[in-house]
Design a protein around this motif. Structure first.
Motif, PDB file in Angstrom:
ATOM      1  N   LYS A 173       3.231   5.050  12.395  1.00  7.52           N
ATOM      2  CA  LYS A 173       2.695   6.391  12.137  1.00  7.52           C
ATOM      3  C   LYS A 173       3.652   7.301  11.390  1.00  7.52           C
ATOM      4  CE  LYS A 173      -0.222   6.489  16.287  1.00  7.52           C
ATOM      5  NZ  LYS A 173      -1.527   6.828  15.667  1.00  7.52           N
ATOM      6  N   TYR A 174       4.959   7.156  11.680  1.00  8.38           N
ATOM      7  CA  TYR A 174       5.910   8.145  11.163  1.00  8.38           C
ATOM      8  C   TYR A 174       7.188   7.503  10.646  1.00  8.38           C
ATOM      9  CZ  TYR A 174       2.992  11.121  14.121  1.00  8.38           C
ATOM     10  OH  TYR A 174       1.935  11.751  14.704  1.00  8.38           O
ATOM     11  N   GLY A 175       7.756   8.177   9.659  1.00 11.24           N
ATOM     12  CA  GLY A 175       9.068   7.778   9.176  1.00 11.24           C
ATOM     13  C   GLY A 175      10.157   8.710   9.646  1.00 11.24           C
ATOM     14  N   HIS A 223      -0.939   2.377   8.294  1.00 15.42           N
ATOM     15  CA  HIS A 223      -0.220   3.650   8.157  1.00 15.42           C
ATOM     16  C   HIS A 223      -1.207   4.702   7.660  1.00 15.42           C
ATOM     17  CE1 HIS A 223       2.894   6.569   7.291  1.00 15.42           C
ATOM     18  NE2 HIS A 223       2.387   6.716   6.077  1.00 15.42           N
ATOM     19  N   LEU A 224      -1.406   5.723   8.474  1.00 19.78           N
ATOM     20  CA  LEU A 224      -2.323   6.806   8.120  1.00 19.78           C
ATOM     21  C   LEU A 224      -1.540   7.872   7.354  1.00 19.78           C
ATOM     22  CD1 LEU A 224      -5.185   8.066   8.490  1.00 19.78           C
ATOM     23  CD2 LEU A 224      -4.277   9.196  10.537  1.00 19.78           C
ATOM     24  N   VAL A 225      -1.920   8.075   6.102  1.00 21.77           N
ATOM     25  CA  VAL A 225      -1.241   9.097   5.292  1.00 21.77           C
ATOM     26  C   VAL A 225      -1.675  10.469   5.788  1.00 21.77           C
ATOM     27  CG1 VAL A 225      -0.861   9.959   2.950  1.00 21.77           C
ATOM     28  CG2 VAL A 225      -1.244   7.511   3.330  1.00 21.77           C
ATOM     29  N   LEU A 226      -0.705  11.346   6.058  1.00 19.29           N
ATOM     30  CA  LEU A 226      -1.007  12.706   6.517  1.00 19.29           C
ATOM     31  C   LEU A 226      -0.788  13.688   5.363  1.00 19.29           C
ATOM     32  CD1 LEU A 226       0.680  12.708  10.064  1.00 19.29           C
ATOM     33  CD2 LEU A 226      -1.744  12.428   9.506  1.00 19.29           C
ATOM     34  N   PRO A 227      -1.432  14.843   5.427  1.00 16.33           N
ATOM     35  CA  PRO A 227      -1.267  15.832   4.344  1.00 16.33           C
ATOM     36  C   PRO A 227       0.202  16.249   4.195  1.00 16.33           C
ATOM     37  CG  PRO A 227      -3.015  16.488   5.882  1.00 16.33           C
ATOM     38  CD  PRO A 227      -2.340  15.306   6.485  1.00 16.33           C
ATOM     39  N   VAL A 236       8.605   4.970   5.811  1.00 10.88           N
ATOM     40  CA  VAL A 236       7.888   3.862   6.466  1.00 10.88           C
ATOM     41  C   VAL A 236       7.825   2.659   5.542  1.00 10.88           C
ATOM     42  CG1 VAL A 236       5.605   3.087   7.263  1.00 10.88           C
ATOM     43  CG2 VAL A 236       6.518   5.298   8.028  1.00 10.88           C
ATOM     44  N   MET A 237       7.447   2.880   4.300  1.00 11.29           N
ATOM     45  CA  MET A 237       7.294   1.759   3.365  1.00 11.29           C
ATOM     46  C   MET A 237       8.645   1.109   3.073  1.00 11.29           C
ATOM     47  SD  MET A 237       4.133   1.614   3.110  1.00 11.29           S
ATOM     48  CE  MET A 237       2.942   2.725   3.840  1.00 11.29           C
ATOM     49  N   PHE A 249       1.534  -7.291   5.289  1.00  7.82           N
ATOM     50  CA  PHE A 249       0.193  -6.813   4.906  1.00  7.82           C
ATOM     51  C   PHE A 249       0.057  -5.384   5.435  1.00  7.82           C
ATOM     52  CE2 PHE A 249      -4.269  -6.140   5.094  1.00  7.82           C
ATOM     53  CZ  PHE A 249      -4.897  -7.049   4.251  1.00  7.82           C
ATOM     54  N   VAL A 250      -0.209  -4.436   4.552  1.00  5.68           N
ATOM     55  CA  VAL A 250      -0.239  -3.027   4.951  1.00  5.68           C
ATOM     56  C   VAL A 250      -1.543  -2.374   4.518  1.00  5.68           C
ATOM     57  CG1 VAL A 250       0.988  -0.815   4.894  1.00  5.68           C
ATOM     58  CG2 VAL A 250       2.264  -2.925   4.571  1.00  5.68           C
ATOM     59  N   ASN A 251      -2.160  -1.664   5.432  1.00  2.00           N
ATOM     60  CA  ASN A 251      -3.304  -0.825   5.097  1.00  2.00           C
ATOM     61  C   ASN A 251      -2.814   0.621   5.032  1.00  2.00           C
ATOM     62  OD1 ASN A 251      -5.712   0.412   4.683  1.00  2.00           O
ATOM     63  ND2 ASN A 251      -6.700  -0.305   6.567  1.00  2.00           N
ATOM     64  N   VAL A 252      -2.715   1.147   3.828  1.00  2.00           N
ATOM     65  CA  VAL A 252      -2.292   2.536   3.622  1.00  2.00           C
ATOM     66  C   VAL A 252      -3.573   3.371   3.674  1.00  2.00           C
ATOM     67  CG1 VAL A 252      -1.110   4.120   2.052  1.00  2.00           C
ATOM     68  CG2 VAL A 252      -0.386   1.720   2.174  1.00  2.00           C
TER      69      VAL A 252
END
Ligand code: SF4
Length: 299
Positions: A173-175, A223-227, A236-237, A249-252
């Motif tokens: 979720k977070y970096g 990974h859910l991109v936040l505003p 994170v990446m 394998f990543v779902n952005v």
């Protein structure tokens, strides 16, 4: 997955020991769940389930022809202010079951032809999940197991899942811990999720997909991109691409919508823009990640 009911019972017993005092997840609340005390996740000794059924909204490699057999567990060890399922995770809507009745749900999903058993938010109920699997395998249960967690998993608990879980599908979720503390209520998310990811990857490796397009084994990260870059996507990446594997394998994910208490937090009250999602995909590519889930496709 492990097919031996005895071996599963032994693992369930090891996980159950972690309930008293509770250290089943990294919150390490220390409450005695075996004696009926309740910690931060809000769930006691018995499994608590909100709903279950074939689910077609997951990533393509999990869905197959008949859907992913999702079991949505009530309660959560995180408290995300923007959670879209907050009535389940934080309101704890659901029904207390026995491990035997949870095993029946698993068998019903198999009977429906589901591609796998998709355990959604299972971290705080790991003991009951494995206890139920021990019952279910005795009745012929054989589906692959997907561990669909928020990424805040304890390595000691994960070690007891080795050989049981086929596909780990954690959120990362977070970096940065500042965002994690403000938005999910935990101050060590980055280190915890990094250790958890390393353990998951050690167990099952990068995602292996069969010729039929269905995931067999491995790690699939969400990974859910936040505003406004609040999720720390670049960090994170970089972690995934360098410390885990560029084959991860990543779902952005671009589907953030303000839910629950998001409106109370500056910057969280809007969806992300197309440019923000494009920048997140570029960050993944810059980190060497080349297996990115795309809409309507496994890759
Ligand atoms: S599983 Fe629940 S009670 Fe146990 S440490 Fe985690 S949040 Fe606390």
């Amino acid at each position: 997955m492990l097919r031996s009911a005895d071996a599963l019972r032994e693992r369930a017993s090891g996980l159950r020991e972690m309930l008293s005092p509770c250290r089943l997840c990294p919150n390490a609340c220390g409450v005695d769940r075996l004696a009926g005390e309740i910690g931060r996740c809000g769930v006691g000794r018995s499994p608590r389930v909100a709903s279950y059924g074939p689910h077609f909204g997951e990533e393509a490699p999990l869905v197959g022809d008949r859907g992913s057999g999702a079991v949505f567990f009530a309660g959560c060890n995180l408290a995300c202010v923007y959670c879209q399922n907050w009535t389940i995770s934080q309101g704890r809507e659901g029904r207390d079951l026995t491990e035997e009745s949870l095993a029946e749900l698993f068998l019903r999903l198999q009977g429906s032809g589901c591609t796998n058993l998709n355990l959604v938010s299972p971290t705080h109920q790991a003991h009951a999940v494995v206890g139920a699997l021990a019952v279910a395998v005795g009745e012929g249960f054989r589906l692959p197991i997907v561990w669909n967690s928020g990424g805040y998993d304890a390595v000691d608990a994960l070690r007891l899942l080795e050989g049981i879980v086929d596909v780990y599908m954690p959120d990362v979720k977070y970096g940065t811990n500042g965002a994690a503390e403000r938005l999910s209520g935990v101050s060590d998310y980055v280190e915890v999720s990094q250790h958890a990811l390393a353990e998951m990857h050690r167990q099952v490796g990068s995602l292996a997909i069969g010729a039929d397009g269905v995931a067999r084994r491995g790690v699939l990260v969400r990974h859910l991109v936040l505003p406004g870059g609040m999720a720390g996507t670049v960090e994170v990446m970089e972690f995934l691409g360098t410390a885990i594997s560029s084959d991860t394998f990543v779902n952005v994910m671009d589907q953030y919508r303000p839910c629950h208490r998001a409106g109370e937090f500056i910057g969280l009250g809007r969806p992300i823009t197309g440019e923000e999602h494009a920048a997140a995909l570029r960050a993944a590519a810059d980190a060497g990640l080349h297996r990115l889930a795309r809409e309507g496709s496994a890759w």
